[in-house]
Design a protein around this motif. Structure first.
Motif, PDB file in Angstrom:
ATOM      1  N   UNK A 189      53.673  39.521  20.002  1.00 27.20           N
ATOM      2  CA  UNK A 189      52.540  39.609  20.921  1.00 27.20           C
ATOM      3  C   UNK A 189      52.148  38.230  21.436  1.00 27.20           C
ATOM      4  N   UNK A 190      52.188  37.236  20.556  1.00 31.77           N
ATOM      5  CA  UNK A 190      51.847  35.870  20.967  1.00 31.77           C
ATOM      6  C   UNK A 190      52.844  35.349  21.998  1.00 31.77           C
ATOM      7  N   UNK A 191      54.109  35.731  21.861  1.00 24.89           N
ATOM      8  CA  UNK A 191      55.106  35.312  22.853  1.00 24.89           C
ATOM      9  C   UNK A 191      54.824  35.932  24.215  1.00 24.89           C
ATOM     10  N   UNK A 192      54.391  37.180  24.211  1.00 24.45           N
ATOM     11  CA  UNK A 192      54.044  37.822  25.472  1.00 24.45           C
ATOM     12  C   UNK A 192      52.839  37.127  26.102  1.00 24.45           C
ATOM     13  N   UNK A 193      51.865  36.792  25.277  1.00 20.01           N
ATOM     14  CA  UNK A 193      50.681  36.077  25.771  1.00 20.01           C
ATOM     15  C   UNK A 193      51.076  34.753  26.411  1.00 20.01           C
ATOM     16  N   UNK A 194      52.007  34.048  25.766  1.00 19.98           N
ATOM     17  CA  UNK A 194      52.478  32.778  26.327  1.00 19.98           C
ATOM     18  C   UNK A 194      53.218  33.006  27.644  1.00 19.98           C
ATOM     19  N   UNK A 195      53.944  34.116  27.728  1.00 17.20           N
ATOM     20  CA  UNK A 195      54.651  34.425  28.969  1.00 17.20           C
ATOM     21  C   UNK A 195      53.658  34.681  30.102  1.00 17.20           C
ATOM     22  N   UNK A 196      52.573  35.387  29.809  1.00 20.19           N
ATOM     23  CA  UNK A 196      51.555  35.609  30.836  1.00 20.19           C
ATOM     24  C   UNK A 196      50.963  34.274  31.289  1.00 20.19           C
ATOM     25  N   UNK A 197      50.657  33.411  30.336  1.00 18.31           N
ATOM     26  CA  UNK A 197      50.098  32.111  30.696  1.00 18.31           C
ATOM     27  C   UNK A 197      51.075  31.308  31.549  1.00 18.31           C
ATOM     28  N   UNK A 198      52.350  31.376  31.205  1.00 17.29           N
ATOM     29  CA  UNK A 198      53.367  30.677  31.995  1.00 17.29           C
ATOM     30  C   UNK A 198      53.335  31.163  33.445  1.00 17.29           C
ATOM     31  N   UNK A 216      40.820  39.221  29.767  1.00 15.53           N
ATOM     32  CA  UNK A 216      39.811  39.651  28.798  1.00 15.53           C
ATOM     33  C   UNK A 216      40.455  40.226  27.546  1.00 15.53           C
ATOM     34  N   UNK A 217      41.484  41.028  27.716  1.00 17.24           N
ATOM     35  CA  UNK A 217      42.170  41.622  26.561  1.00 17.24           C
ATOM     36  C   UNK A 217      42.864  40.546  25.738  1.00 17.24           C
ATOM     37  N   UNK A 218      43.464  39.566  26.403  1.00  8.31           N
ATOM     38  CA  UNK A 218      44.180  38.501  25.697  1.00  8.31           C
ATOM     39  C   UNK A 218      43.264  37.383  25.209  1.00  8.31           C
ATOM     40  N   UNK A 219      41.990  37.421  25.574  1.00 11.46           N
ATOM     41  CA  UNK A 219      41.064  36.381  25.130  1.00 11.46           C
ATOM     42  C   UNK A 219      41.288  35.038  25.781  1.00 11.46           C
ATOM     43  N   UNK A 270      39.773  32.744  27.840  1.00  6.79           N
ATOM     44  CA  UNK A 270      38.464  32.439  28.403  1.00  6.79           C
ATOM     45  C   UNK A 270      38.530  31.410  29.522  1.00  6.79           C
ATOM     46  N   UNK A 271      39.354  30.393  29.386  1.00  5.28           N
ATOM     47  CA  UNK A 271      39.419  29.355  30.417  1.00  5.28           C
ATOM     48  C   UNK A 271      39.962  29.912  31.740  1.00  5.28           C
ATOM     49  N   UNK A 272      41.049  30.658  31.655  1.00  9.99           N
ATOM     50  CA  UNK A 272      41.635  31.256  32.859  1.00  9.99           C
ATOM     51  C   UNK A 272      40.658  32.261  33.467  1.00  9.99           C
ATOM     52  N   UNK A 273      39.995  33.021  32.597  1.00  5.96           N
ATOM     53  CA  UNK A 273      39.031  34.019  33.068  1.00  5.96           C
ATOM     54  C   UNK A 273      37.870  33.354  33.815  1.00  5.96           C
ATOM     55  N   UNK A 274      37.347  32.263  33.287  1.00  4.95           N
ATOM     56  CA  UNK A 274      36.225  31.571  33.932  1.00  4.95           C
ATOM     57  C   UNK A 274      36.607  31.061  35.310  1.00  4.95           C
ATOM     58  N   UNK A 275      37.826  30.516  35.420  1.00  2.00           N
ATOM     59  CA  UNK A 275      38.281  30.052  36.735  1.00  2.00           C
ATOM     60  C   UNK A 275      38.452  31.226  37.694  1.00  2.00           C
ATOM     61  N   UNK A 276      38.930  32.362  37.166  1.00  2.00           N
ATOM     62  CA  UNK A 276      39.124  33.535  38.015  1.00  2.00           C
ATOM     63  C   UNK A 276      37.794  34.069  38.524  1.00  2.00           C
TER      64      UNK A 276
END
Length: 614
Positions: free
Chosen positions: A70-79, A120-123, A125-131
């Motif tokens: 799951x953490x790898x998927x989260x990193x992929x989304x961030x990428x 929001x689901x992935x937590x 916060x920084x990306x969410x605030x900018x969005x």
């Protein structure tokens, strides 16, 4: 930001070429989120330790290993999202090969709106605030002569705003959702009240032919009903209610109660009898069940339409391939004489269906419909819906709950194998399945010989299986191994002789439908093989589609290393597939067709009276 405790390209306007292109950072977000939740959602029955290699072989994988997936998927989304922020924001999407942007969905930053609930689901916060800052600034306007594609705007922008509001309670999202909906409202300026293709939110001008396409006109009920609940505005509910009433009153005799693809927007009557669960139709069938579930199982009209549709699909559109006995769903077209025939085309878009059938089996008392007041006469009392009653009676000898789940599992296995069969590990967009026999038949109307193909209907095979004592797995559910070709045919397409299908469209567009179904089947059955299969797909995405700034589509899945072209993925379902927690329980949330979750709610007595809800 916590969840509430309680709850691609657009369709072409030309009727002969409309194909839904579900675009792709957004897919990546959905895909990854599903894989993430799949890795993290543990089943009590399996205790989190036993899984499989995707084809039935047991292996050990402890819970913390799924957490890392799951953490790898989260990193992929961030990428992917950081690449979008760097090279494309505030435009619609990143083109990850050229590090440029595209504006095919109004130029309002669709990636931002589609990613809010994922963050929001992935937590994040920084990306969410900018969005959130970007959502505040976007103007829902277009220059004169430009039009928004209504369907895509509703499921992406409105869906994203409503889902983000449900999870955050940020009033900004609800205010912007209400504003957007009002700007789009001229789209309903038709005699029937059904939506046209496009509207300019600034000038209020509309565009589009008189003939509407099912998925485009019938994928708004969830969004408008939930918005009506939140705002208390009757006009929002009326947009959904008008559509539901139009379908309820339509003449569906030729299609046995299943909604056909083309509709007259003046009369609200269907045109022809072309039926499909793929492009042009998919989300409309999906919303029949989900509207019933989201409104706390009170919309019986939508439920009855769902039962008619799935009965026709199971009895008439599900086939078994001749050699591998792969279960697949196809569409039904019409010849010049008005006779229906199966095309044996199998679309990646249709791979949402196993998830839908599994969701229905999980949430409906299909083996005891009388307990919720649904009787055979509700399916078809007097032939009003053609062969709907006959089709339903044919299924009466089976446990309907088991039958729907068997169909879901067999279809999902085929969807997965179309990935696993390819050297890239990625699935093609369309295939043609081989049938069991062909013969020449004389067509007296056309005065020519025609080739007739005879596929094996799944229910015919089920009847034989049941008659033999139901020995072994039901047809289409036997575990099967992938068939990967090392060599290639001169035209770049592998032989159909052993796989039972040929590739018609070999591109991989990072679509989420297969992983969506794997996620729901994992949640419904607790069988860890669905998780493992999702993980294999994610690894193939990482291996074949990743670029320095995001993820791109593949031109041909049967050539590895893959050739890429500018596009972007959706990763939400992959994330949801792997996390061990269950942040979006299927009995409390309903996903719209772009994977934006809305909470289940009940209408109050006052709302039912004011909105004139039956």
């Amino acid at each position: 930001m916590p969840l509430l405790a309680e709850p691609s390209e657009m369709y072409h306007r030309h009727l002969s070429t409309i194909v839904r292109h579900r675009r792709n950072l957004l897919y990546g977000a959905v895909l990854l989120l599903c894989i993430y939740l799949l890795n993290r959602t543990l089943s009590v029955r399996d205790s989190g330790m036993m899984t499989s290699d995707g084809v039935g072989k047991a292996v050990i994988r402890p819970p913390q290993a799924w957490e890392e997936s799951a953490a790898q998927v989260r990193r992929a989304f961030l990428h992917a999202y950081h690449g979008y922020e760097r090279y494309a924001a505030p435009h619609d999407e990143l083109l990850p090969i050229r590090n440029h942007h595209s504006d095919i969905f109004n130029g309002w930053g669709v990636t931002i709106f589609d990613s809010l609930d994922t963050m929001l689901i992935m937590g994040l916060q920084n990306e969410y605030s900018r969005a959130v800052e970007m959502v505040q600034k976007i103007e829902f306007s277009l220059p004169d002569g430009k039009f928004v594609p209504y369907f895509e705007t509703i499921i992406r922008y409105l869906g994203g705003l409503l889902s983000a509001y449900a999870m955050s309670q940020n009033q900004l999202f609800l205010d912007r959702a209400d504003e957007l909906t009002l700007k789009l409202d001229p789209i309903f300026n038709t005699t029937s009240g059904l939506a046209l293709f496009g509207v300019n939110p600034s000038t209020r001008q509309t565009t589009g032919p008189e003939i509407g396409i099912l998925a485009e006109i019938a994928s708004l009920q969830l969004e408008y009903s939930y918005l009506a609940k939140l705002t208390g505005k009757k006009e929002h509910f009326q947009r959904a209610g008008t559509l539901i009433k139009a379908f309820k009153n339509a003449n569906l005799k030729r299609t046995s109660g299943m909604l056909p693809v083309e509709w007259n927007l003046t009369s609200a009557e269907p045109l022809g009898a072309h039926i499909s669960v793929g492009a042009q139709a998919d989300s409309a069938h999906e919303y029949l069940l989900k509207q019933y579930l989201m409104t706390a199982k009170t919309d019986k009209t939508s439920l009855k339409m769902y039962l008619r549709a799935t009965t026709h699909i199971i009895t008439k559109l599900l086939y078994l391939s001749p050699t591998r006995h792969l279960l697949y769903v196809t569409d039904e077209a019409m010849d010049k004489t008005g006779n229906a025939y199966p095309t044996h085309t199998f679309e990646h878009l249709s791979c949402f269906l196993p998830g839908l059938l599994a969701l229905g089996a999980h949430t409906l008392p299909l083996d005891n419909l009388e307990s919720i007041g649904i009787h055979l006469d509700d399916i078809d009392a007097s032939g009003t819906f053609g062969s709907a009653r006959i089709n339903h009676e044919r299924l009466a000898g089976y446990n309907l709950k088991k039958l729907h789940l068997w169909a879901a599992e067999g279809l999902a296995q085929t969807c997965y194998l179309t990935y696993a069969d390819q050297p890239t590990g990625l699935g093609p967009d369309e295939m043609i399945f081989k049938t069991s026999a062909t013969k020449k038949l004389w067509d007296p109307v056309a005065s020519q010989w025609r080739t007739s193909t005879h596929g094996t209907l799944w229910m015919d095979a089920m009847k034989r299986w049941k008659g033999s004592g139901s020995r072994g797995a039901p047809p289409g559910l036997e575990e099967k191994l992938p068939i990967i070709h090392e060599g290639y045919a001169p035209n770049g397409r592998s032989s159909p002789k052993d796989r039972d299908y040929t590739i018609k469209k070999g591109a991989y567009l990072l679509r989420p439908e297969t992983v969506e179904s794997l996620y729901i089947l994992w949640r419904v059955t607790g069988d860890l093989k669905w998780r493992e299969r999702g993980w294999k797909i994610f690894m193939a995405i990482e291996e074949e589609t990743k670029t320095p700034s995001g993820y791109a589509s593949v031109t041909a899945v049967d050539v590895s290393p893959a050739r890429l072209y500018d596009d972007m993925p959706r990763l939400k379902y992959l994330y949801l597939l792997f996390i061990n927690e269950d942040p979006i329980p299927l009995d409390k949330w309903v996903f719209n067709t772009e994977a934006h979750p809305f909470p289940v709610f009940e209408w109050t007595a006052k709302e039912r009276e004011e909105f004139e809800i039956d």
